[in-house]
Scaffold this active site. Structure first.
Site, short mmCIF file in Angstrom:
data_model
loop_
_atom_site.label_atom_id
_atom_site.label_comp_id
_atom_site.label_asym_id
_atom_site.label_seq_id
_atom_site.Cartn_x
_atom_site.Cartn_y
_atom_site.Cartn_z
N CYS A 63 0.81 -1.23 0.00
CA CYS A 63 0.00 0.00 0.00
C CYS A 63 0.84 1.27 0.00
O CYS A 63 0.32 2.35 0.31
CB CYS A 63 -0.89 0.04 1.24
N HIS A 122 -26.46 23.94 -7.06
CA HIS A 122 -27.61 24.24 -7.90
C HIS A 122 -27.26 24.32 -9.38
O HIS A 122 -26.20 24.78 -9.78
CB HIS A 122 -28.30 25.55 -7.48
N LYS A 153 -10.10 36.76 -18.68
CA LYS A 153 -9.94 38.21 -18.70
C LYS A 153 -10.72 38.83 -19.86
O LYS A 153 -10.17 39.39 -20.79
CB LYS A 153 -8.46 38.57 -18.81
#
Length: 411
Positions: A7, A308, A401
């Site tokens: 691991c 949302h 921008k």
């Protein structure tokens, strides 16, 4: 018998999800890869030694209640053989070794019959793995690492599950490091093959090496389709739930939301109102999917908010992210070809549908869109009205921008 699970690696092909967590801790169907592995072997062994390194604290904290597990630190990642050697002083008899980034369904019973054995799996593209040639009585007679297609002896590959005798440690200690300067477990296997002492046992069930983001989603889909419905959370008015769905205690589904299983919604999560959770989705702990947002075939990690008017499809979204209104992940090319993903600087074919892979602590402004297969590094900010069609490194601030022109209105 004891087991060693490897691991310690960083899992760089899974960036940015592995920028802040070990690869074995990536969740599949709501729990880490490593937990799936441990569940498959814990009834066969007395002790499980986890060889840890990168972000080891996250593994130790998660499994702290399991009395069978002990930890061995591999301070430098010097190869799979070196990782196994770190456990030498703890192993007194035959033992299992498993890679910490695989997921499988079969029992390991058959490999336990032999003194030294390797689990094998049939795959469609064996050239990406160590390929095995079997002889009489399941003896392995050849093992080729990532051979050319024309040199393939079979479509059986090393599945990263081993049962070995204790004397393998002696072989490992006498190996010459590879060209990468690492001690490789496969070199020890080749010594066993030379002496006719290694058997191969084919796995008949599902097996997956979790090497790329789309492997995570594929395995997630597979294991979600095995879940059994259990709804313990709060379901408010006019909620539609179909298919197999797990909604944990402490989760809330608000009015007029639609959930189509298989889906897992973990504790503390809030869905809705008017949210749409489509099949093969996992919402980890304390996530929020709000008004008119749609999630499909995705893994949303803990504490992330998609409040949302957003769409997330075939994506992995890291922990502690916050999406502005109308954040969209595109997941399909016009030509229906596989989505190309940049992996360690090279374009790699993935799958037909793949959205965005987003690291932890990423925030987006309003109306941000991600093209298929893009990766966003952890701790990044994406400003409003951006179309992201290239990977973004961690700790980036991306903004557009545009010049805003203001003049007097004519009569």
């Amino acid at each position: 018998m004891d087991a060693i699970i490897l691991c310690a690696g960083k899992g760089t092909r899974l960036y940015p999800i592995t920028e802040s967590r070990p690869k074995p801790m990536i969740p599949i169907a709501g729990k880490p890869i490593l937990e799936h592995i441990i569940e498959k072997i814990e009834n066969y062994v007395e002790k499980i030694y986890l060889v840890v390194g990168f972000e080891k604290e996250k593994i130790i904290e998660y499994f702290k209640e399991n009395p069978k597990i002990e930890y061995i630190l591999q301070e430098k990642q010097l190869g799979t053989g070196h990782a196994v050697l770190t456990a030498k002083n703890f192993i007194k008899d035959d033992f299992l070794v498993l890679n910490g980034d695989i997921i499988f369904e079969d029992s390991i019973d058959e490999i336990l019959v032999y003194e030294n054995a390797v689990a094998l799996s049939k795959v469609g593209h064996p050239e990406n793995f160590g390929v095995v040639e079997l002889g009489y009585d399941n003896k392995i007679i050849n093992l080729l690492e990532k051979p050319k297609k024309e040199e393939l002896p079979s479509n059986l590959i090393n599945a990263g599950i081993y049962k070995l005798q204790n004397n393998v440690f002696d072989i490992l200690e006498n190996l010459v490091p590879s060209e990468r300067g690492e001690i490789e477990l496969t070199d020890a296997l080749k010594k066993l093959i030379e002496n006719g002492k290694l058997h191969g046992i084919e796995l008949n069930g599902y097996w997956n090496d979790i090497g790329h983001p789309w492997d995570v989603l594929s395995a997630n889909n597979r294991f979600l389709n095995k879940i059994i419905s259990k709804v313990s959370g709060k379901i408010e008015n006019n909620v539609s739930i179909t298919g197999n769905v797990i909604i944990e205690e402490g989760a809330v589904i608000k009015p007029n939301s639609v959930i189509e299983g298989p889906v897992i919604i973990k504790s503390g999560s809030i869905v809705g109102p008017l949210a749409y959770i489509r099949p093969n989705t996992v919402l980890m702990e304390n996530t929020f999917v709000g008004n008119s947002s749609e999630i499909k075939g995705s893994i949303i990690l803990e504490n992330t908010k998609i409040p949302h008017l957003s769409y997330v499809g075939d994506s992995i979204i890291g922990a502690n992210c916050n999406f502005g209104c109308n954040t969209i992940t595109a997941n399909l090319r016009f030509d229906d070809k596989p989505v190309m993903v940049n992996i360690k600087g090279k374009p790699v074919k993935s799958v037909r549908k793949l959205g965005a892979i987003i690291g932890d602590n990423v925030k987006t402004g309003i109306q941000v869109s991600f093209m298929p297969g893009v990766k966003i590094g952890s701790n990044s900010l994406i400003g409003a009205n951006c179309l992201i069609d290239n990977d973004i490194e961690q700790n980036s601030f991306v903004y557009k921008k545009d010049e805003l022109v203001i003049t007097k209105k004519r009569n």
